[in-house]
Design an enzyme around this catalytic site. Structure first.
Site, short mmCIF file in Angstrom:
data_model
loop_
_atom_site.label_atom_id
_atom_site.label_comp_id
_atom_site.label_asym_id
_atom_site.label_seq_id
_atom_site.Cartn_x
_atom_site.Cartn_y
_atom_site.Cartn_z
N LYS A 194 -4.75 6.88 14.38
CA LYS A 194 -4.69 6.03 13.45
C LYS A 194 -6.08 5.91 12.85
CE LYS A 194 -0.48 5.34 12.81
NZ LYS A 194 0.17 5.67 11.62
N ARG B 131 -8.73 13.04 11.91
CA ARG B 131 -7.30 12.57 12.12
C ARG B 131 -6.28 13.89 12.02
NH1 ARG B 131 -5.52 7.59 9.08
NH2 ARG B 131 -3.60 7.97 10.43
N ASP C 171 2.16 -0.47 12.12
CA ASP C 171 1.11 -1.18 11.37
C ASP C 171 0.80 -2.57 11.58
OD1 ASP C 171 0.31 1.40 10.12
OD2 ASP C 171 1.45 0.85 8.17
N ARG D 158 -7.23 -2.51 9.85
CA ARG D 158 -6.19 -3.30 10.44
C ARG D 158 -6.96 -4.24 11.77
NH1 ARG D 158 -2.27 -3.03 7.04
NH2 ARG D 158 -1.59 -1.02 6.40
N LYS E 103 0.96 -1.08 0.21
CA LYS E 103 -0.20 0.07 -0.03
C LYS E 103 0.82 1.44 0.07
CE LYS E 103 -2.78 1.39 3.90
NZ LYS E 103 -2.97 2.61 3.95
N SER E 104 1.65 1.17 0.86
CA SER E 104 2.50 2.59 0.94
C SER E 104 3.53 2.89 -0.21
CB SER E 104 3.87 2.33 2.13
OG SER E 104 3.23 2.23 3.32
N ARG F 284 2.89 5.95 -3.44
CA ARG F 284 3.87 6.82 -3.70
C ARG F 284 3.97 6.69 -5.31
NH1 ARG F 284 4.64 5.60 1.80
NH2 ARG F 284 5.67 7.03 2.82
N GLY G 270 -5.37 8.45 5.01
CA GLY G 270 -4.46 9.49 5.57
C GLY G 270 -3.48 9.63 4.73
N ARG H 30 -6.41 2.87 17.93
CA ARG H 30 -6.32 1.40 17.93
C ARG H 30 -5.99 0.70 19.21
NH1 ARG H 30 -3.14 1.19 11.95
NH2 ARG H 30 -5.05 1.27 10.92
C1 S3P Z 1 2.48 5.09 6.19
C2 S3P Z 1 3.15 5.57 7.30
C3 S3P Z 1 2.47 5.05 8.74
C4 S3P Z 1 1.42 3.93 8.59
C5 S3P Z 1 0.55 4.13 7.43
C6 S3P Z 1 1.50 4.44 6.04
C7 S3P Z 1 3.16 5.70 4.84
O1 S3P Z 1 1.90 6.47 9.06
O2 S3P Z 1 0.88 3.84 9.59
O3 S3P Z 1 -0.05 3.00 7.22
O4 S3P Z 1 2.98 4.81 3.98
O5 S3P Z 1 4.10 6.25 4.97
P1 S3P Z 1 2.51 7.65 9.75
O6 S3P Z 1 3.45 8.21 8.71
O7 S3P Z 1 1.51 8.34 10.09
O8 S3P Z 1 3.21 6.95 10.74
#
Ligand code: S3P
Length: 429
Positions: A342, A124, A315, A388, A25-26, A30, A96, A346
């Site tokens: 989050k 958030r 996570d 999650r 996902k991250s 990007r 987010g 959580r």
């Molecule tokens: C993420 C960073 C984390 C993570 C989120 C994905 C990212 O959040 O909890 O699920 O892709 O950079 P934070 O940057 O708020 O810690």
């Protein structure tokens, strides 16, 4: 209004089989953003199937980026650094990551964007991006630091910024803004967080420098599109790894999984707790480590997660905490206050659901203490609208006595729509 679905999870004896994870996902977020502001076409294979990453694609389309989805491949026509003013608010849904990271890109445009989210995202904190982006020259209106955001883009100036919170989303947001700014931006993080922003920028052709916890990027660099296969999502795999860890007879194979050193702490922790994991076919793909895992269940000891580990495992803590009562010595989580902001609170969600299953749990402002050697019973639980939490408690339910009903289980689709079917195919009852 989405309809709420409840899913029943029955106790299992084992977990066996092979599972390929949808793209991380991250990285998917990007790559979609950078492919949009690159020059030329990009082809992103194994793009995340989650609703969050679809929100990012939706926003990119509203900003004038053309893309097409063919099964799990996204073909993007890069628009270059200057995007088009959106005709309607950018809908970030529950994501987010979309709101925080994309705000760095829209802040550097010569138009105004409005970013909105669903009822959970709207609660958030966003000051963490508002403050530094404002210092770079953008003007941002919010609802007391929360969404919706109205971002009046500007020609940004570079920033030297020491982040007060360890957040990869904020770091990435500022590196993206830095790419659009005049001069060299330097972002310093209090501890190392996932580096997919840096790695992705480099893969799309930008130059960055890292020195200890500082990353520097020069503004105005052009990106070029690329072809990539996105490695499997390690945080999604965490649910199957923890499920396998519940039963000594489990055997699980996971090919082409993301193994980035900034994400793979979970594998060390599970191995220290007793799980047998072997890694083969390790390779580097566009700067990210990828490998195949073979996992065999074992009796699990306990552990303490604190300090830098809490940031590295942020996570994965929900699922580790959900299986904690079944470990020999239990799990203590500290220094994880970020979990309270989050997709849900959580810490509270985990404590509530574990107690409903009959577990003894101590809740702290920054974590939880969960005793080991407990027997849990099936119960009626809530996802609290959080993907999650829904998935973590599906895992906990596998070793409970009796059935568990998870209300709001559809939240899993935020990161992993096929989660429940995939889990069902792997469990032996
Ligand atoms: C993420 C960073 C984390 C993570 C989120 C994905 C990212 O959040 O909890 O699920 O892709 O950079 P934070 O940057 O708020 O810690």
């Amino acid at each position: 209004m989405k309809t709420e679905t409840a899913t029943t999870v029955r106790p299992a004896r084992n977990l066996r089989g092979s599972v390929s994870l949808p793209g991380d996902k991250s990285i998917s977020h990007r790559y979609a953003m950078l492919a949009g502001i690159a020059e030329g076409a990009s082809r992103l294979e194994n793009y995340s199937t989650g609703a969050d990453c679809a929100s990012t694609l939706g926003c990119m389309r509203s900003l004038g980026v053309l893309w097409e989805r063919k099964d799990n491949v996204i073909e993007v026509q890069g628009h270059g650094l200057a995007l088009t003013a959106p005709a309607r608010p950018l809908d970030c849904g529950n994501s987010g990551s979309t709101m925080r990271m994309l705000s760095g890109i829209v802040a550097g445009q010569n138009f105004t964007s409005e970013m909105v989210g669903d009822e959970w995202l709207s609660r958030r904190p966003m000051e963490r991006v508002i403050k530094p982006l404002t210092a770079m020259g953008a003007q941002i209106e919010s609802r007391e630091g929360k969404p919706p955001l109205r971002i009046m883009g500007a020609g940004l100036k570079a920033l030297d910024y020491k982040m007060p919170v360890a957040s990869a989303q904020v770091k990435t947001c500022l590196l993206f803004a830095g790419l659009l700014a005049e001069g060299e931006t330097c972002v310093e993080e209090p501890m190392r967080t996932r580096d997919h922003g840096e790695v992705a920028l480099h893969a799309f052709g930008a130059q960055l420098q890292r020195h200890r916890n500082q990353v520097r990027i020069r503004g105005g660099q052009k990106l070029r599109g690329m072809e990539a296969r996105i490695p499997g999502d390690l945080s999604g795999a965490a649910f199957f790894l923890c499920a396998a860890a519940l039963f000594p007879g489990s055997q699980l194979t996971i090919p082409h999984l993301l193994m980035s050193p900034t994400r793979a702490r979970l594998l060390d922790v599970l191995m220290q707790m007793g799980l047998h994991i072997s890694v083969t076919q390790v390779e580097e793909v566009h700067g990210e480590m990828v490998g195949s895992l073979q996992v065999e269940g074992a009796r699990l000891k306990g552990t303490t997660i604190a300090g830098a580990d809490s940031a590295a495992l942020i996570d994965e803590i929900p699922v580790l905490a959900a299986i904690a009562p079944y470990t020999e010595h239990g799990i203590e989580v500290r220094d994880a206050k970020e979990l309270r902001v989050k997709e849900s609170d959580r810490i509270a969600a985990i404590a509530t659901n574990l107690r409903l299953m009959g577990a003894q749990v101590e809740e702290h402002e920054d974590g939880l203490t969960i005793r080991g050697g407990q027997t849990l019973r099936g119960a009626e639980l809530d996802s609290f609208g959080d993907h999650r939490i829904a998935m973590a408690f599906a895992v906990a339910a596998l070793r409970a006595r009796g059935e568990t009903l998870i209300r709001g289980a559809e939240a899993a689709a935020i990161s992993y729509p096929a989660f429940f079917e995939t889990l069902e195919a792997l469990v032996e009852g």
